[in-house]
Design a protein around this motif. Structure first.
Motif, PDB file in Angstrom:
ATOM      1  N   ARG A 118     -15.952 -12.712 -18.636  1.00  0.00           N
ATOM      2  CA  ARG A 118     -15.426 -12.625 -19.998  1.00  0.00           C
ATOM      3  C   ARG A 118     -16.077 -13.662 -20.911  1.00  0.00           C
ATOM      4  N   GLU A 121     -19.528 -12.425 -21.777  1.00  0.00           N
ATOM      5  CA  GLU A 121     -19.429 -11.308 -22.718  1.00  0.00           C
ATOM      6  C   GLU A 121     -19.131 -11.833 -24.122  1.00  0.00           C
ATOM      7  N   ASN A 122     -18.238 -12.809 -24.202  1.00  0.00           N
ATOM      8  CA  ASN A 122     -17.897 -13.390 -25.504  1.00  0.00           C
ATOM      9  C   ASN A 122     -19.098 -14.104 -26.123  1.00  0.00           C
ATOM     10  N   GLU A 125     -21.494 -11.477 -27.383  1.00  0.00           N
ATOM     11  CA  GLU A 125     -20.960 -10.900 -28.610  1.00  0.00           C
ATOM     12  C   GLU A 125     -21.172 -11.846 -29.793  1.00  0.00           C
ATOM     13  N   ALA A 128     -24.842 -11.842 -30.788  1.00  0.00           N
ATOM     14  CA  ALA A 128     -25.182 -10.608 -31.502  1.00  0.00           C
ATOM     15  C   ALA A 128     -24.633 -10.644 -32.920  1.00  0.00           C
ATOM     16  N   ARG A 129     -23.421 -11.143 -33.065  1.00  0.00           N
ATOM     17  CA  ARG A 129     -22.809 -11.224 -34.400  1.00  0.00           C
ATOM     18  C   ARG A 129     -23.609 -12.167 -35.307  1.00  0.00           C
ATOM     19  N   HIS A 150     -25.392  -4.427 -36.691  1.00  0.00           N
ATOM     20  CA  HIS A 150     -24.564  -5.043 -35.644  1.00  0.00           C
ATOM     21  C   HIS A 150     -24.774  -4.332 -34.304  1.00  0.00           C
ATOM     22  N   GLU A 151     -24.851  -3.020 -34.325  1.00  0.00           N
ATOM     23  CA  GLU A 151     -25.036  -2.249 -33.092  1.00  0.00           C
ATOM     24  C   GLU A 151     -26.370  -2.589 -32.429  1.00  0.00           C
ATOM     25  N   GLN A 154     -26.449  -6.103 -30.846  1.00  0.00           N
ATOM     26  CA  GLN A 154     -25.805  -6.169 -29.544  1.00  0.00           C
ATOM     27  C   GLN A 154     -26.754  -5.714 -28.439  1.00  0.00           C
ATOM     28  N   ARG A 158     -28.768  -8.350 -25.274  1.00  0.00           N
ATOM     29  CA  ARG A 158     -28.739  -8.042 -23.842  1.00  0.00           C
ATOM     30  C   ARG A 158     -30.142  -7.761 -23.301  1.00  0.00           C
TER      31      ARG A 158
END
Length: 211
Positions: A118, A121-122, A125, A128-129, A150-151, A154, A158
């Motif tokens: 988690r 992942e955070n 995120e 990416a933001r 944004h898409e 992300q 990765r």
């Protein structure tokens, strides 16, 4: 950015040295980390509640080192191509100098600890933001809507992470891997621009074969 000193820093650096040998954070024991750091095992619990707590600090330390430098590169770029080139070059260079960072990030993203998964992942995120915010603020991809930026951001974060592992492990292919990564990023944004452009606008820009 998390600032580490003293025994806490020694333990984190010891864990990263052990992870360089293709280990994961969750496979380490507190005793071997303390031994690698040259500290008494009891020292571990003076700084961390458990191994998950320790892993969170390690991940935060790595993310903090990268975040500011990458944002500065994007915010100073004049074009999106420049931002992609400078960012990929810097990130891959960082992972080359700190191979354990790649090992930790990739392995723990699919590792047994739900806490660390988690947390990663955070962090992804958040990265990416921030990437999307920088692109929008600098207007590096004019004409593309915010949601699409944004898409793609992300996906890009990765992709860079997983190609970084390959970059570290295959020194003879680094130039190719860096070039492919830059092209992937640019093609995602250019493809989205084409997709969002009305067909009649695209057609008007094509050569007339009857002429």
């Amino acid at each position: 950015m998390i600032t580490l000193t003293g025994g806490k820093l020694k333990l984190v650096e010891a864990a990263l040295r052990l992870c360089t040998k293709s280990r994961s954070l969750t496979s380490l024991s507190l005793r071997e980390v303390a031994r690698e750091a040259g500290l008494n095992p009891n020292t571990f619990y003076r700084h961390f509640r458990n191994l998950d707590d320790f892993g969170l600090v390690v991940l935060g330390h790595l993310a903090g080192e990268m975040k500011q430098a990458v944002r500065e590169l994007r915010q100073s770029a004049q074009t999106h191509d420049q931002a992609a080139h400078d960012t990929v070059r810097w990130v891959f260079g960082y992972f080359q100098e700190n191979p354990a960072a790649t090992t930790v990030a990739v392995r723990e993203l699919n590792g047994p600890s739900s806490v660390l998964r988690r947390a990663l992942e955070n962090q992804l995120e958040a990265s990416a933001r921030e990437m999307a915010e920088d692109i929008i603020e600098r207007d590096l991809v004019p004409g593309l809507d915010t949601a699409t930026i944004h898409e793609i951001s992300q996906m890009t974060i990765r992709y860079i992470l997983f190609r970084a592992l390959e970059y570290v492990e295959k020194p003879e292919q680094r130039e190719r891997i860096q070039g492919e990564t830059e092209r992937f990023i640019n093609r995602q944004f250019r493809g989205a621009l084409v997709e969002s452009t009305p067909l009649e606008t695209l057609a008007s820009g094509m050569p007339n074969e009857s002429r």
